[in-house]
Design an enzyme around this catalytic site. Structure first.
Site, short mmCIF file in Angstrom:
data_model
loop_
_atom_site.label_atom_id
_atom_site.label_comp_id
_atom_site.label_asym_id
_atom_site.label_seq_id
_atom_site.Cartn_x
_atom_site.Cartn_y
_atom_site.Cartn_z
N LYS A 86 16.00 -10.18 32.71
CA LYS A 86 15.91 -8.94 31.92
C LYS A 86 14.83 -9.13 30.86
O LYS A 86 14.89 -10.06 30.05
CB LYS A 86 17.25 -8.63 31.26
N THR A 100 21.09 -8.98 35.88
CA THR A 100 20.20 -8.96 34.72
C THR A 100 20.87 -8.31 33.53
O THR A 100 20.57 -8.64 32.38
CB THR A 100 18.88 -8.23 35.05
N ASP A 101 21.80 -7.39 33.79
CA ASP A 101 22.54 -6.78 32.69
C ASP A 101 23.37 -7.82 31.94
O ASP A 101 23.55 -7.75 30.73
CB ASP A 101 23.44 -5.66 33.21
N PHE A 158 -25.55 -17.88 13.21
CA PHE A 158 -25.65 -17.95 14.67
C PHE A 158 -27.13 -17.88 15.04
O PHE A 158 -27.75 -16.82 14.95
CB PHE A 158 -24.87 -16.82 15.34
N ARG A 202 -23.85 -14.22 8.21
CA ARG A 202 -23.20 -13.13 8.95
C ARG A 202 -21.71 -13.11 8.66
O ARG A 202 -21.13 -14.07 8.14
CB ARG A 202 -23.41 -13.29 10.46
N ASN A 219 -14.50 -12.15 19.44
CA ASN A 219 -15.40 -12.06 18.29
C ASN A 219 -15.49 -10.60 17.86
O ASN A 219 -16.03 -9.76 18.58
CB ASN A 219 -16.78 -12.60 18.66
N HIS A 234 -17.24 -8.21 16.26
CA HIS A 234 -18.62 -8.15 15.80
C HIS A 234 -18.80 -7.17 14.63
O HIS A 234 -18.23 -6.07 14.62
CB HIS A 234 -19.55 -7.72 16.94
#
Length: 308
Positions: A12, A57-58, A167, A184, A258, A260
């Site tokens: 679940k 699943t319950d 960079f 930067r 990144n 920018h």
């Protein structure tokens, strides 16, 4: 053509559970999104439809909520360990349990003190919270009845350095238009996972809450304190800082888009842009990913963090 069953699992997903712990006027919140995945002797349910080995699943959903009451939620990791151990040890057909948890943080709202006067209490009420929007805490617990694997982390942690980043010196060909940058903005939205070296019940478990807070602190400090010539360099410094300071962690993996920031062209308006006004571009973006390991350890965190 004959066929056969390959890897399979069921459970679940995304059980939203909020646990309130009341200590007088002071309340504490744990807000989790828990996904349970079980695997084991499940061939027959696929081949013939027999549910003889299937825990519904319950039921796994109900277990999540019952355990929040029975055990409380000390940490996402410890809660996941309780669940994984229960499913593997209580159900013979289940050989492996994987518990994935997202945790959403809430910050206590500081009041003016008027509330205490209105209620006649000497204490300020401490039951009001605002949802933090910084990041989502994550953990994945895997247990096969003998050994544990705990991988924790975070996502959506947005960080920025407004300077101390460059960079330049990169490869250029006929398609390169990006100008070199000697001052930067460096910004990214951190997605990180770290793997603990605790694997068996014979060892004391880490202090999961302390470990998360300290790991996050070292990640942020490394980001802030690294004079960056590339986002790759910053990634390695963040991972190294975590491993150097947290002995319970052997592996860290990052996915760093990144975010920018390009200098806006103010020339048409007769204005000089002295690293002051930027265009924040959300896409396309550079995506920097990598793993940092303790010496002598092997990588086990998946390369694609979207699957973890």
């Amino acid at each position: 053509m004959p066929t056969f069953l390959g890897q399979n699992q069921y459970g679940k997903a995304e059980n939203r559970v909020v646990k309130i712990t009341r200590a007088g006027a002071t309340h504490h919140i744990k807000d989790l999104n828990v996904s349970v995945s079980l695997s084991g002797d499940m061939d027959e349910v696929h081949y013939s439809g027999s549910n003889a080995n299937v825990l519904p699943t319950d039921t796994t959903k109900n277990t999540v909520y019952a355990f929040a009451k029975e055990y409380g939620i000390e940490s996402a990791e410890q809660f996941g360990i309780h669940l994984a151990r229960h499913f593997v040890t209580s159900q013979e057909p289940i050989h492996r349990a994987r518990i994935r948890i997202e945790e959403y943080a809430w910050e206590r709202i500081q009041t003016s003190g008027a509330g205490a006067k209105e209620t006649g209490s000497d204490e300020q009420p401490k039951h009001s919270f605002v949802r933090q929007g910084q990041e989502t805490r994550l953990t994945q617990i895997t247990y096969d009845g003998e050994s544990w694997e705990v991988v924790s982390g975070l996502k959506d942690l947005v960080v920025m350095n407004s300077t101390d980043s460059e960079f330049w010196g990169y490869v250029k060909d006929k398609y390169t238009t990006l100008p070199e940058a000697y001052d930067r903005i460096l910004a990214t939205q951190v997605s990180a996972r770290w793997r603990f070296n605790w694997t068996d019940d014979g060892r004391e478990t880490p202090d999961w809450e302390e470990s998360y807070e300290q790991t996050r602190k070292h990640l942020l400090q490394a980001f802030a304190e690294t004079y960056s010539l590339s986002l790759q360099q910053t990634l390695f410094q963040m991972g190294s800082r975590i491993i150097d300071h947290r002995g319970e962690i052997d592996e860290v993996r990052f996915s760093l888009p990144n975010k920018h920031h390009f200098l806006a062209d103010l020339g048409p308006f007769g204005l000089k842009n002295d690293n002051e006004v930027y265009l924040a571009a959300d896409r396309p973006y550079g995506l920097i990913e990598g793993t940092v390991l303790r010496d002598g350890c092997e990588a086990r965190i998946p390369v694609d963090l979207s699957n973890l």
